[in-house]
Write a protein that holds these residues in place. Structure first.
Motif, PDB file in Angstrom:
ATOM      1  N   ALA A  71       0.829  -1.209   0.000  1.00 36.93           N
ATOM      2  CA  ALA A  71       0.000   0.000   0.000  1.00 36.93           C
ATOM      3  C   ALA A  71       0.859   1.253   0.000  1.00 36.93           C
ATOM      4  CB  ALA A  71      -0.883  -0.023   1.232  1.00 36.93           C
ATOM      5  N   SER A  72       0.247   2.278  -0.500  1.00 31.74           N
ATOM      6  CA  SER A  72       0.914   3.574  -0.532  1.00 31.74           C
ATOM      7  C   SER A  72       0.891   4.194   0.872  1.00 31.74           C
ATOM      8  CB  SER A  72       0.152   4.452  -1.517  1.00 31.74           C
ATOM      9  OG  SER A  72       0.686   5.720  -1.531  1.00 31.74           O
ATOM     10  N   ASN A  76       0.280   7.333   2.051  1.00 30.94           N
ATOM     11  CA  ASN A  76      -0.198   8.566   1.437  1.00 30.94           C
ATOM     12  C   ASN A  76      -0.969   9.480   2.372  1.00 30.94           C
ATOM     13  OD1 ASN A  76      -2.392   6.949   1.771  1.00 30.94           O
ATOM     14  ND2 ASN A  76      -3.113   7.047  -0.344  1.00 30.94           N
ATOM     15  N   THR A  77      -0.992   9.125   3.655  1.00 31.09           N
ATOM     16  CA  THR A  77      -1.700   9.970   4.631  1.00 31.09           C
ATOM     17  C   THR A  77      -0.894  10.008   5.930  1.00 31.09           C
ATOM     18  OG1 THR A  77      -2.914   8.091   5.558  1.00 31.09           O
ATOM     19  CG2 THR A  77      -3.995   9.285   3.759  1.00 31.09           C
ATOM     20  N   PHE A  78      -1.216  10.982   6.755  1.00 34.11           N
ATOM     21  CA  PHE A  78      -0.614  11.067   8.093  1.00 34.11           C
ATOM     22  C   PHE A  78      -0.806   9.733   8.819  1.00 34.11           C
ATOM     23  CE2 PHE A  78      -1.170  11.840  12.650  1.00 34.11           C
ATOM     24  CZ  PHE A  78      -0.090  12.653  12.954  1.00 34.11           C
ATOM     25  N   GLY A  79      -2.053   9.237   8.786  1.00 31.02           N
ATOM     26  CA  GLY A  79      -2.381   8.008   9.527  1.00 31.02           C
ATOM     27  C   GLY A  79      -1.684   6.784   8.970  1.00 31.02           C
ATOM     28  N   SER A  80      -1.572   6.691   7.642  1.00 30.91           N
ATOM     29  CA  SER A  80      -0.954   5.485   7.079  1.00 30.91           C
ATOM     30  C   SER A  80       0.527   5.433   7.437  1.00 30.91           C
ATOM     31  CB  SER A  80      -1.170   5.404   5.560  1.00 30.91           C
ATOM     32  OG  SER A  80      -0.556   6.477   4.905  1.00 30.91           O
ATOM     33  N   THR A 104       0.746   4.758  11.311  1.00 33.33           N
ATOM     34  CA  THR A 104       0.322   3.386  11.611  1.00 33.33           C
ATOM     35  C   THR A 104       1.369   2.390  11.131  1.00 33.33           C
ATOM     36  OG1 THR A 104      -1.973   4.066  11.500  1.00 33.33           O
ATOM     37  CG2 THR A 104      -1.553   1.703  11.280  1.00 33.33           C
ATOM     38  N   ARG A 149       0.530   9.882  17.246  1.00 29.91           N
ATOM     39  CA  ARG A 149      -0.596   9.793  16.293  1.00 29.91           C
ATOM     40  C   ARG A 149      -1.886  10.294  16.930  1.00 29.91           C
ATOM     41  NH1 ARG A 149      -2.576   3.985  14.199  1.00 29.91           N
ATOM     42  NH2 ARG A 149      -3.295   3.917  16.361  1.00 29.91           N
ATOM     43  N   VAL A 197      -2.708  14.632  15.521  1.00 28.77           N
ATOM     44  CA  VAL A 197      -3.411  14.663  14.246  1.00 28.77           C
ATOM     45  C   VAL A 197      -4.191  15.978  14.207  1.00 28.77           C
ATOM     46  CG1 VAL A 197      -5.285  13.247  15.199  1.00 28.77           C
ATOM     47  CG2 VAL A 197      -5.043  13.470  12.744  1.00 28.77           C
ATOM     48  N   LEU A 235      -4.588  18.096   7.416  1.00 28.53           N
ATOM     49  CA  LEU A 235      -4.532  16.784   6.781  1.00 28.53           C
ATOM     50  C   LEU A 235      -4.450  16.976   5.276  1.00 28.53           C
ATOM     51  CD1 LEU A 235      -7.141  14.700   8.801  1.00 28.53           C
ATOM     52  CD2 LEU A 235      -4.652  14.458   8.814  1.00 28.53           C
ATOM     53  N   GLU A 236      -3.304  16.706   4.746  1.00 32.75           N
ATOM     54  CA  GLU A 236      -3.106  16.920   3.316  1.00 32.75           C
ATOM     55  C   GLU A 236      -2.561  15.636   2.700  1.00 32.75           C
ATOM     56  OE1 GLU A 236      -0.435  20.116   3.860  1.00 32.75           O
ATOM     57  OE2 GLU A 236      -2.020  21.582   4.195  1.00 32.75           O
ATOM     58  N   PRO A 237      -2.876  15.387   1.437  1.00 34.14           N
ATOM     59  CA  PRO A 237      -2.365  14.171   0.795  1.00 34.14           C
ATOM     60  C   PRO A 237      -0.840  14.164   0.749  1.00 34.14           C
ATOM     61  CG  PRO A 237      -3.849  15.386  -0.679  1.00 34.14           C
ATOM     62  CD  PRO A 237      -3.687  16.200   0.540  1.00 34.14           C
ATOM     63  N   ILE A 238      -0.256  12.977   0.869  1.00 35.94           N
ATOM     64  CA  ILE A 238       1.211  12.832   0.845  1.00 35.94           C
ATOM     65  C   ILE A 238       1.575  11.974  -0.367  1.00 35.94           C
ATOM     66  CG2 ILE A 238       3.173  11.791   2.084  1.00 35.94           C
ATOM     67  CD1 ILE A 238       1.624  12.598   4.703  1.00 35.94           C
TER      68      ILE A 238
END
Lengths: 483, 120
Positions: free
Chosen positions: B2-3, B5-9, B12, B48, B52, B57-60
């Motif tokens: 998986a990419s 691509n988010t703060f959470g991803s 995590t 986390r 947050v 929250l912006e795309p990465i």
């Protein structure tokens, strides 16, 4: 068999006397995850009676003791943080990051309420006349209520409840019937605090419950967040019944982009603003007003980047945009896109008909961009409350301000520029309650009031910050002389 | 894969990485490192949770789990060194992509620790 939700009245979970229950639907799966009662006026009356009965004991509880409950509430919210966030996703459809952000902002309001012992201090002047002193002290008023929306099912009630009760009032929440589970969870935590019975109450339901709250003679004030049409009704009804009221309505938020803006940073911010929470927040950027040369570059870049956003089930960490709240919301949003096209807008990016593998029944609308929008088109004027960004081209800064101030709404507006003079002029002239300078989502932190002007707010004291202390307390003046 | 691509991803993935390293070092009998990994997991979970920021929250772009291939079957000294180098690279890649200072700082701090272990 899904759970039938109960109300929380007088410190106990009780069955509603409702005859009708409404399914609560997970918008990503279309599964029914609970059933919420359409509580009648009798349930509201029971909750208000419990709150009224609790008021005096609670009001005479020292403010430091009241604040201690907030410390314990914060600890519980931190402990159950992930569970809260996942509950928000399941009932609302937003992404897990957005849900964590919402939970965090809710906790910030609890943090704010911990400071109530300082914030509700009064003031005194000696010798206003010879030997006479005058004091103003803040006192709680009684039973307050909040009627809250689906888009921030945890954060919005937490804007109100912590400050209201820590200042010594008792409280009733009537959450959105579309997203009642976050409040169910919050009240489980409140139940663990062992507050005196009746200090906090929860009644689920729809219009009958809301009407009963607004018309109840023992409710002294109402905090509301929702659409402008309903906010106006809430304002008028509460005023008619002699209550304090703060009614936050809808929005149409404009983002001006000057040719001198840092384009890379602006684009990322605009994406977050327009498509965060699938555009279902009252601070979502909805219309880009691009000045001069900024338009073409912005449109092209926004199209490329928005098209790459990963739409999906909110619980997956890599999802960048979740669902809208329901199938009827999806149909309404797609209808507004259609209307924009009929009025002459250009379809730059079409998010209609998006399907997500594994969640084919989900209420998804992909990122959408309408170009060549004119200021009087419906999509430039009316709230869409979905992931649809309209783009207007103007020739000058002054024209941008004119377009923005032409709106009947005044919730938020942002400008992207590297010119301080434009930034100041924007802040000075634009009629909106929350202004962003190089910020896409101008969301007030808990210690600041959440602004709003024109049809975006009805009332005078806003939610959050010092305004909330004023809203939930009265100032009693004492003039004294001793012989 | 998986990419990221988010703060959470990203957070995590880092949290899960430290949990995997905790198990890995337990298997390797290196209990000190196992304890450190568990502590890192706990710190990253706190970051986390507490940092947050919904309005940021912006795309990465440009990061993918596929770029970080951890071989957790090799518990030899060389294997541990390779794992630590990979972990250091992961943290060095992701930290500058975060627009939340506390998160960036914690990812950098944990990354430096892994880089140090890789050199030991």
């Amino acid at each position: 068999m899904v759970e039938k939700l109960k109300n929380y009245i007088g410190g106990e979970w009780v069955d509603s006397s409702a005859t009708e229950y409404t399914p609560v639907v997970n918008p990503a799966t279309c599964e029914v995850i609970a059933e919420v009662p359409d509580s009648p006026a009798a349930d509201v009356d029971a909750a208000v009676s419990a709150a009224k009965e609790a008021f005096w004991e609670w009001r005479t509880t020292p403010v430091l003791s009241r604040a201690q409950y907030m410390y314990r509430l914060k600890a519980l919210l931190e402990e159950r943080f992930e569970e809260i966030s996942r509950t928000i996703v399941e009932e609302n459809g937003k992404t897990i990051d957005e849900a964590r952000g919402e939970a965090r902002r809710g906790i910030e309001s609890v943090d704010f309420a911990m400071a109530v012992p300082s914030l509700m201090q009064g003031y005194k002047t000696e010798d206003i006349s010879s030997g006479i002193d005058e004091t103003a002290e803040r006192q709680p008023l009684g039973v307050f209520a909040a009627i809250t929306p689906f888009n921030f099912p945890m954060m919005v009630p937490l804007w109100f409840l912590p400050t209201a009760i820590t200042t010594g009032n008792t409280f009733l929440v009537k959450p959105s019937p579309q997203t009642p589970l976050s409040m169910q969870l919050l009240y489980e935590l409140l139940d663990e605090l062992d507050l005196p019975e009746g200090v906090v109450n929860l009644v689920h339901g729809g219009i009958p419950a809301s009407t009963a709250v607004m018309e109840h003679p023992d409710v002294v004030g109402v905090s509301f967040v929702g659409s402008s049409a309903v906010a106006k009704i809430v304002y008028e009804t509460c005023a008619k019944h002699g209550k304090r009221v703060q009614a936050q309505g809808g929005a149409k938020n404009y983002i001006a982009v000057m040719p001198d803006a840092n384009m890379e940073a602006s684009i990322v911010n605009i994406l977050g603003s327009a498509y965060g929470c699938a555009g279902q927040r009252c601070l979502a950027g909805s219309v880009v007003v691009a000045v001069g040369d900024a338009y073409d570059k912005l449109q092209e870049e926004l199209k490329d980047r928005a098209a790459k956003l990963r739409v999906g089930m909110g619980l997956e960490e890599t999802t960048q945009m979740g669902t809208v709240i329901s199938e009827s919301a999806r149909e309404r949003i797609e209808g507004m896109i259609e209307e924009g096209l009929k009025e002459g807008a250009e379809l730059v990016l079409d998010g209609r008909g998006v399907k997500v593998e594994g969640f084919e029944k989900g209420s998804f609308v992909g990122p959408t961009i309408l170009g060549g929008v004119k200021k009087d088109m419906t999509v430039a004027q009316e709230e869409i409350f979905g992931p649809v960004l309209s783009m207007i081209k103007v020739d000058s800064f002054d024209e941008a301000v004119e377009v923005i101030n032409n709106s009947r709404y005044g919730n938020a507006a942002s400008i992207f520029t590297s010119n301080g003079r434009y930034a100041r002029e924007f802040k000075y002239r634009v009629q909106a309650g929350n202004i962003g300078i190089n910020i896409g989502v101008a969301a007030a932190q808990a210690s600041f009031p959440f602004g709003g002007q024109k049809d975006s707010f009805f009332g005078d004291l806003h939610g959050q910050g010092p305004d909330s202390i004023d809203f939930y307390t009265d100032r009693k003046v004492l003039i004294e002389r001793w012989y | 894969m998986a990419s990221l691509n988010t703060f959470g991803s990203i957070m995590t993935y880092a949290i899960e990485l430290e949990a995997r390293l905790h198990n890995y070092y337990h298997q390797a009998g290196n209990l000190d490192r196992a304890k450190i990994a568990d502590k890192n997991r706990s710190k990253l979970e706190r970051v986390r949770r507490e940092n947050v920021t919904e309005i940021k929250l912006e795309p990465i772009d440009g990061l993918d789990e596929a770029n970080y291939d951890f071989d957790l079957s090799d518990t030899s000294a060389e294997g541990q060194q390779r794992v630590e180098s990979m972990a250091a690279r992961f943290y060095a890649d992701v930290a500058p992509k975060m627009n939340v200072r506390e998160a960036e700082r914690m990812l950098n701090r944990v990354g430096k620790q892994h880089a140090q272990f890789a050199e030991e």
